[in-house]
Design an enzyme around this catalytic site. Sequence first.
Site, mmCIF file in Angstrom:
data_model
loop_
_atom_site.group_PDB
_atom_site.id
_atom_site.type_symbol
_atom_site.label_atom_id
_atom_site.label_comp_id
_atom_site.label_asym_id
_atom_site.label_seq_id
_atom_site.Cartn_x
_atom_site.Cartn_y
_atom_site.Cartn_z
ATOM 1 N N LYS A 98 1.087 -1.117 0.337
ATOM 2 C CA LYS A 98 -0.088 0.574 -0.016
ATOM 3 C C LYS A 98 0.846 1.490 0.006
ATOM 4 O O LYS A 98 2.057 1.478 0.992
ATOM 5 C CB LYS A 98 -0.770 -0.302 1.691
ATOM 6 C CG LYS A 98 -1.494 1.458 0.974
ATOM 7 C CD LYS A 98 -2.200 1.496 2.402
ATOM 8 C CE LYS A 98 -2.869 2.948 3.225
ATOM 9 N NZ LYS A 98 -3.643 2.980 4.239
ATOM 10 N N GLY A 159 -7.768 8.104 9.650
ATOM 11 C CA GLY A 159 -8.425 8.483 11.467
ATOM 12 C C GLY A 159 -9.427 9.307 12.585
ATOM 13 O O GLY A 159 -9.254 9.666 13.412
ATOM 14 N N ALA A 185 -9.324 5.020 4.884
ATOM 15 C CA ALA A 185 -9.115 5.833 5.718
ATOM 16 C C ALA A 185 -10.624 7.188 5.896
ATOM 17 O O ALA A 185 -11.275 7.525 4.592
ATOM 18 C CB ALA A 185 -8.108 6.761 4.944
ATOM 19 N N GLY A 186 -11.379 7.362 6.832
ATOM 20 C CA GLY A 186 -12.553 8.064 7.345
ATOM 21 C C GLY A 186 -13.631 7.491 7.712
ATOM 22 O O GLY A 186 -13.753 8.495 8.854
ATOM 23 N N ASN A 207 -9.418 1.184 9.568
ATOM 24 C CA ASN A 207 -8.690 0.272 11.111
ATOM 25 C C ASN A 207 -8.702 1.289 12.200
ATOM 26 O O ASN A 207 -9.748 0.919 13.398
ATOM 27 C CB ASN A 207 -7.432 0.956 10.323
ATOM 28 C CG ASN A 207 -6.036 0.596 11.563
ATOM 29 O OD1 ASN A 207 -6.319 0.352 12.666
ATOM 30 N ND2 ASN A 207 -4.909 1.413 11.361
ATOM 31 N N THR A 208 -8.110 2.669 12.056
ATOM 32 C CA THR A 208 -8.846 3.062 13.384
ATOM 33 C C THR A 208 -10.436 2.807 14.295
ATOM 34 O O THR A 208 -10.608 2.914 15.575
ATOM 35 C CB THR A 208 -9.171 4.818 13.292
ATOM 36 O OG1 THR A 208 -8.130 4.951 12.749
ATOM 37 C CG2 THR A 208 -9.834 5.580 14.494
#
Lengths: 257, 68
Positions: A98, A159, A185-186, A207-208
């Site tokens: 990535k 995040g 992301a987001g 992830n987050t």
Amino acid sequence: MQNDVLKIGGQELASRLFLGTGKYGSNKIIPQVVEASGAQVVTVALRRVDPDQPEENIAAYVPRQCVLMPNTSGARNAKEAIRIARLAKAAGCGNWIKIEVIADNRYLLPDNYETIKATEVLAAEGFIVLPYMSPDLATAKRLADAGAAAIMPLGAPIGSNRGLKTKELIKILIEEIALPIIVDAGIGKPSEAAEAMEMGASAVLVNTAVAIANDPVAMARAFGLAVSAGRTAFLAGPGSVQEYASASSPLTGFLQD
Amino acid sequence: MRVQIKINGKTTDVPENHTLLDLITLENLNLSAIVVEHNRTIVPAPEWPAIVLQPDDAVEILTFVGGG
């Protein structure tokens, strides 16, 4: 739905949820999280070893059947991303990468220009390249020409858990680019993952939102279900949106005095 | 005589005729989980014993951590 697989780099993936391994309170929970999510592609990062505080090898916590996708986080330009990618490959993690090139510390927005340069070099070297990018059609076309295996536009800053703030731009990429579009992301909630999938994204990377949930294992399961639901809805073909009401029940045969 | 080198950006010194393998063994690292760069060149494990550290060498020892 049985045959609805996502093909990337010669791999057939039944799950369209990609999972990150950062920010967990303890790495020991990762095998359970991955299992609950159903994810088959899992991201990791490469960092200097601190001999005074030896960390466990994160890869040991990722179930063997998963594709490990190292990221190039920490890279501020194409040259650094290429160096990290080669190191990650040498560490025995396969050839997925990535690309993440970031020179902005406040919003962590990617540098699309440097990302294209790194993609060209690494794809030519045989890497399966998945570039993280700010959603922009011209950049996505160049990434495709450079040999990217998929395009990973951001939904909101990394995040931030803010959701699909770039929805309209991602929609354009889905329409115009033949490669898989993976929203990275987001995404903060399963409903947002479902929303991305309903509009035709090929997958989402989370992830987050999972890592910092009170119960990461349950949240991972929720994301897995949401991605699957969103994908099923996309394949089912959502009906059109109308300005005014359209009765669902017949407008004849009313019971009246 | 000690030989001054950089490990992961930190200046340190090692004995003369110290090899890359000596260095890594000394640090007591999990050998299966690391990748080593010597003066910007990736060095596979079988080659670690053959590389004798020279003054001003730069060694990077990396491993995988959690990330998104």
